[in-house]
Design an enzyme around this catalytic site. Structure first.
Site, PDB file in Angstrom:
ATOM      1  N   ASP A 244       0.621  -1.054   0.085  1.00 29.65           N
ATOM      2  CA  ASP A 244      -0.120  -0.115  -0.127  1.00 29.65           C
ATOM      3  C   ASP A 244       0.649   1.365   0.481  1.00 29.65           C
ATOM      4  O   ASP A 244       2.277   1.068  -0.187  1.00 29.65           O
ATOM      5  CB  ASP A 244      -1.046  -0.064   1.424  1.00 29.65           C
ATOM      6  CG  ASP A 244      -1.873   0.933   1.189  1.00 29.65           C
ATOM      7  OD1 ASP A 244      -1.936   2.049   0.219  1.00 29.65           O
ATOM      8  OD2 ASP A 244      -3.137   0.977   1.431  1.00 29.65           O
TER       9      ASP A 244
HETATM   10  C1  BGC Z   1      -4.822   2.962  -0.323  1.00 29.03           C
HETATM   11  C2  BGC Z   1      -5.151   2.887  -1.209  1.00 29.03           C
HETATM   12  C3  BGC Z   1      -4.910   2.961  -2.014  1.00 29.03           C
HETATM   13  C4  BGC Z   1      -3.663   3.910  -2.602  1.00 29.03           C
HETATM   14  C5  BGC Z   1      -3.475   4.725  -3.877  1.00 29.03           C
HETATM   15  C6  BGC Z   1      -3.560   4.376   0.401  1.00 29.03           C
HETATM   16  O1  BGC Z   1      -3.878   4.942   0.707  1.00 29.03           O
HETATM   17  O2  BGC Z   1      -5.091   2.713   1.236  1.00 29.03           O
HETATM   18  O3  BGC Z   1      -6.135   1.446  -1.254  1.00 29.03           O
HETATM   19  O4  BGC Z   1      -5.044   1.937  -3.053  1.00 29.03           O
HETATM   20  O5  BGC Z   1      -3.735   4.712  -1.274  1.00 29.03           O
HETATM   21  O6  BGC Z   1      -4.037   5.486  -3.695  1.00 29.03           O
END
Ligand code: BGC
Length: 838
Positions: A244
């Protein structure tokens, strides 16, 4: 050939293209490409760039690959179609719709040259307050697994890599970067992993995203057990495991424990760390090669080297997409109460309609955070209902409540507020003291430089209640700031809010003339103050026209619930409705007996103050851009509601089985801070959350304890009625064989409609304690009045199994099993028994 024909013949058309099957030839090609790269180039491929891309290596023809979020629409690259995704998709209980949604998202991605869709999210809805439940699916592993497979197949059929997330056990937002979800292997295997397992082994998903949280004390991105043993070992995952965004904490540990791609940039898996690690032998060259092979294998399978990802056959905006968005909203809206069959509303009887509430306009399409999509032409409930009734019906509309800023600004503290700023994070040292008119009014200073000098601010105020009654306290903090509000020395919530508990609201009873002391202990993690705190006499929140409009109308629709401001990523939400909404509903219901409430939100919501005062309640989840049209169609009977609850609807947060287990155990929570721009945990004490509710999540708890949820999992009303009959199951079966269960479902009412037949399995002779019943099959059935359909559902070995924690494998205890069929977890009129032998 005409001119158009010539143009078409000359234009290289890249059609939607499913990935080529994995093969020895592709593997060999990927290895051959890897052999052309230097170690430095290989390491470059292990980290993202520009927030949403992988790196390019021009020497082998590899361009950078583009990513986009995800849960309700392809949202990263401008306006998009916002669908009923996440929990709303789960409320459809419709595998065909999940595939259609996946295909539409895949097409939307191709139209924006996106190679990776950063979804679906499949974490379990363990607690109603968990801030991202709306992006995920349901509380049940079987339902999640059943929907995630066609969804992934749909996305990937378009030549776009789906990314199942967040692996694993990301079932709360509270302190999400630091918190460790501690659970036993059986709970992990039976509840939290099956949707990921199905995504990999049945859906053949080609990317997986690790979660922020730790699992049993180890960060997901460096968790050997989850990543190497289970994902890449047992499940044979050959795709890309990415982090993530900023969820990597140690380059060597992540490299050695399965992480293939650090997003959004290589803060840890970078040349400085990994070149040295390869040199000193702490990371093997083969380990780096394997990660690069994975990226290149998918690149080759999807043809990313040979074709443009932009597909001119797909368009960023299409009427077909709008139809899919409407379909999802129609299928997911769930009718929970309909006393006296007040719904559907009879058009002929309505001259004036009151549409009240903060969510009536603008449209509430989704929750907040990285999934928040800027929808094309979102239809609000107000405009949807107005279009449905036409020009002859008089509309009386009022939002009825003030926004958050107004509450902060209008708070009338008695005298000056003392603001003491301490040179520490724990209110020690000599503070600098000033005074202010307000506690703070939510100056969101996001972008300034991070202030590393420690600071904590104590606001002290008094408030004198002029009248007897309920007062609303509203508080918002942001980022990784924490705040703790106390009234007369008693904290309103414990532990203090840490990253994302915004906004919070409480109601307290005060007598006329009573004075309370309010203290807010605020610890910023950034230069600016990102805090708001206000207090208001609840009746004064309600706009005066609410009562008048409600009483003048033939029917009053209250459009209430959460929005992207009050429910979203990085934040847990309250179980209670946002400020003033309970009283708003009570006020409308008191003025008009024909009051219908429609809610938006990612799960169960506190209805205690008004449920018995209103005849009808609809849950619209987050219905996407066509939500307003869909709500109107359900209200007027142009659509017979067919959504079924994908979560158990609790009465109160306290009665949820995770309520006492949600926050970290005291004593293991001494340091809540990992600084915003400094992800490396220093002097870090892990806050542990014990998942001691184990398997007893949602309906497993309710049915095992013999208690009843307010509205059970699987429940949803229709404008028609259904009956179940003629259950047919074999009396005996061999363990591991397929068991066919069949029965009839009849539409016994007078309009066409859909019901979801649900099959639960119970194992009363099990050697281990098992939940009283578990969902093991379902099918959505459309029936005309009087029509009967014969349904057959097949049970496989897993339907009878539990995770044997001693043998570390799935096991079936031979003996008696009970099969229960009906249309909710607590409404199963058909029961049958079978004996399973070894
Ligand atoms: C989130 C993810 C997301 C990523 C990219 C993160 O803060 O937890 O689910 O895909 O950002 O935007």
């Amino acid at each position: 050939m005409g001119l158009l024909g010539c143009i078409l013949a000359l234009t290289p058309v890249a059609s939607a293209q499913a990935p080529a099957p994995d093969s020895a030839a592709i593997d060999a090609k990927a290895h051959a490409l890897v052999s052309k790269l230097t170690l430095e180039q290989k390491i470059e491929l292990l980290g993202g760039v520009d927030s949403m891309y992988t790196n390019a290596i021009p020497s082998i023809g590899l361009t950078r690959l583009k990513m986009s979020d995800a849960s309700v629409g392809v949202r990263t690259w401008g306006p998009t179609t916002a669908y009923a995704g996440g929990v709303a998709l789960a409320a459809t209980w419709d595998r065909d719709f999940a595939r259609k949604l996946g295909e539409s998202l895949g097409k939307d991605a191709r139209a924006r040259s996106v190679n990776f869709l950063l979804g679906p999210g499949v974490n379990i809805a363990r607690s109603p307050i968990a801030g991202r439940n709306f992006e995920y699916l349901s509380e049940d592993p079987f339902l999640n697994s059943a929907l995630v497979v066609p969804y992934i197949e749909g996305v990937q059929s378009q030549g776009v890599i789906a990314t199942v997330k967040h692996y694993a056990v990301n079932s709360q937002e509270y302190n999400r970067h630091n918190v460790s979800a501690d659970l036993d292997e059986r709970t992990l295997r039976e509840i939290y992993l099956p949707a990921f397992e199905a995504a990999v082994t049945q859906g053949h998903v080609d990317a997986v995203m690790n979660s922020y949280n730790l699992i049993n004390g180890v960060h997901a991105t460096q968790n050997e057990f989850l990543n190497l043993k289970i994902l890449k070992g047992e499940w044979g995952f050959k795709g890309i495991l990415m982090s993530d965004w900023d969820a990597t904490y140690d380059g060597v540990a992540a490299a050695n424990n399965g992480l293939d791609l650090e997003m959004p940039s290589p803060k840890f898996m970078n040349a400085a760390t990994l070149l040295a690690a390869v040199k000193n032998g702490s990371v093997k060259k083969a380990t780096i090669d394997d990660k690069v092979v994975r990226l290149l294998r998918e690149t080759l399978r999807y043809g990313f080297l040979d074709r443009p990802q932009f597909d001119p056959a797909d368009s960023t905006y299409s009427i077909a997409d709008r139809a899919v968005a409407l379909d999802g909203a129609l299928k997911s809206i769930t009718l929970l109460k309909n006393e006296g069959s007040i719904l559907p509303l009879k058009r002929a009887k309505i001259k004036t309609i009151a549409i009240l509430g903060p969510n009536a306009w603008p449209a509430v399409t989704g929750g907040g955070g990285s999934s928040d999509a800027q929808a094309f032409e979102p239809v609000s409930a107000l405009t949807g209902i107005a279009s449905a009734v036409g020009p002859d019906v008089h509309i009386l509309y009022a939002p009825g409540l003030p926004d958050m800023m107004t509450v902060f600004r209008n708070s009338r503290w008695t005298g000056a507020v003392t603001v003491a700023t301490y040179p520490s994070k724990d209110f020690t040292g000599t503070p600098e003291t000033t005074t202010d008119r307000r506690i703070a009014d939510w100056k969101r200073e996001w972008r300034g430089p991070a202030d590393k000098s420690p600071r904590s601010i104590r606001y002290t105020a008094t408030y004198k209640a002029e009248k007897q009654g309920r007062y609303v306290i509203l508080e918002a903090v942001s980022g990784r700031d924490t705040a703790q509000v106390s009234i007369d020395g008693k904290p309103l919530v414990s532990p203090p809010h840490a990253e994302g508990q915004t906004p919070q609201f409480w109601t307290i009873e005060l007598t006329a003339g009573q004075t309370v002391n309010v203290v807010c202990d605020y610890v910023p993690s950034f230069a600016g103050v990102r805090l708001g705190l206000g207090i208001a006499y609840e009746p004064e929140l309600i706009a005066p026209e609410v009562k008048e409009f409600a009483s003048r109308a033939d029917v009053a629709i209250v459009v209430a619930g959460f929005t992207s401001q009050t429910e979203g990523e990085g934040a847990d939400r309250t179980f209670g409705l946002p400020w003033g909404q309970d009283l708003l509903i009570e006020t409308v219901a008191a003025a008009n007996p024909h009051t219908v409430v429609t809610l938006t939100g990612g799960g169960a919501i506190d209805t205690r103050r008004w449920l018995d005062k209103v005849p009808a309640l609809l849950h619209a989840w987050y219905p996407g851009q066509e939500g307003g049209t869909a709500i109107a169609k359900v209200l007027f009977g142009d659509q017979n509601p067919e959504g079924k609850l994908p979560i158990s609807f609790d009465r109160s947060w306290e009665e949820n089985p995770s309520a006492n287990l949600y926050y970290p155990i005291p004593g293991a929570d001494t340091s809540l801070h990992v600084e915003e721009n400094d992800r490396k945990p220093v002097d870090y004490v892990i806050p542990h959350v014990k998942y001691d509710d184990g398997l007893m999540v949602g309906y497993r708890y309710w049915t095992s304890t013999g208690k009843h949820a307010l509205f059970p999992f699987g429940f949803g009303l229709s404008y028609t009625t259904f009956s179940f009959s003629k259950l047919d199951i074999p009396a005996t079966a061999k363990a591991g064989s397929t068991v066919a269960v069949s029965f009839d479902v009849t539409n016994t009412g007078s309009v066409a409609g859909a019901d979801v037949a649900q099959l639960y399995v119970s194992d009363p002779s099990a050697k281990v304690k098992r939940p009283e019943r578990e969902l093991k099959g379902f099918e959505k059935i459309y029936l005309t009045p009087g029509e009967t359909k014969h349904v057959t559902l097949n049970l496989d070995a897993r339907s009878f199994s539990y995770w044997d924690s001693t043998a570390h494998k799935w096991a079936i205890d031979p003996g008696k099993f009970v099969v229960l069929v009906g249309d909710s977890s607590e409404g199963t009129p058909l029961h049958g028994e079978l004996t399973v032998s070894q």
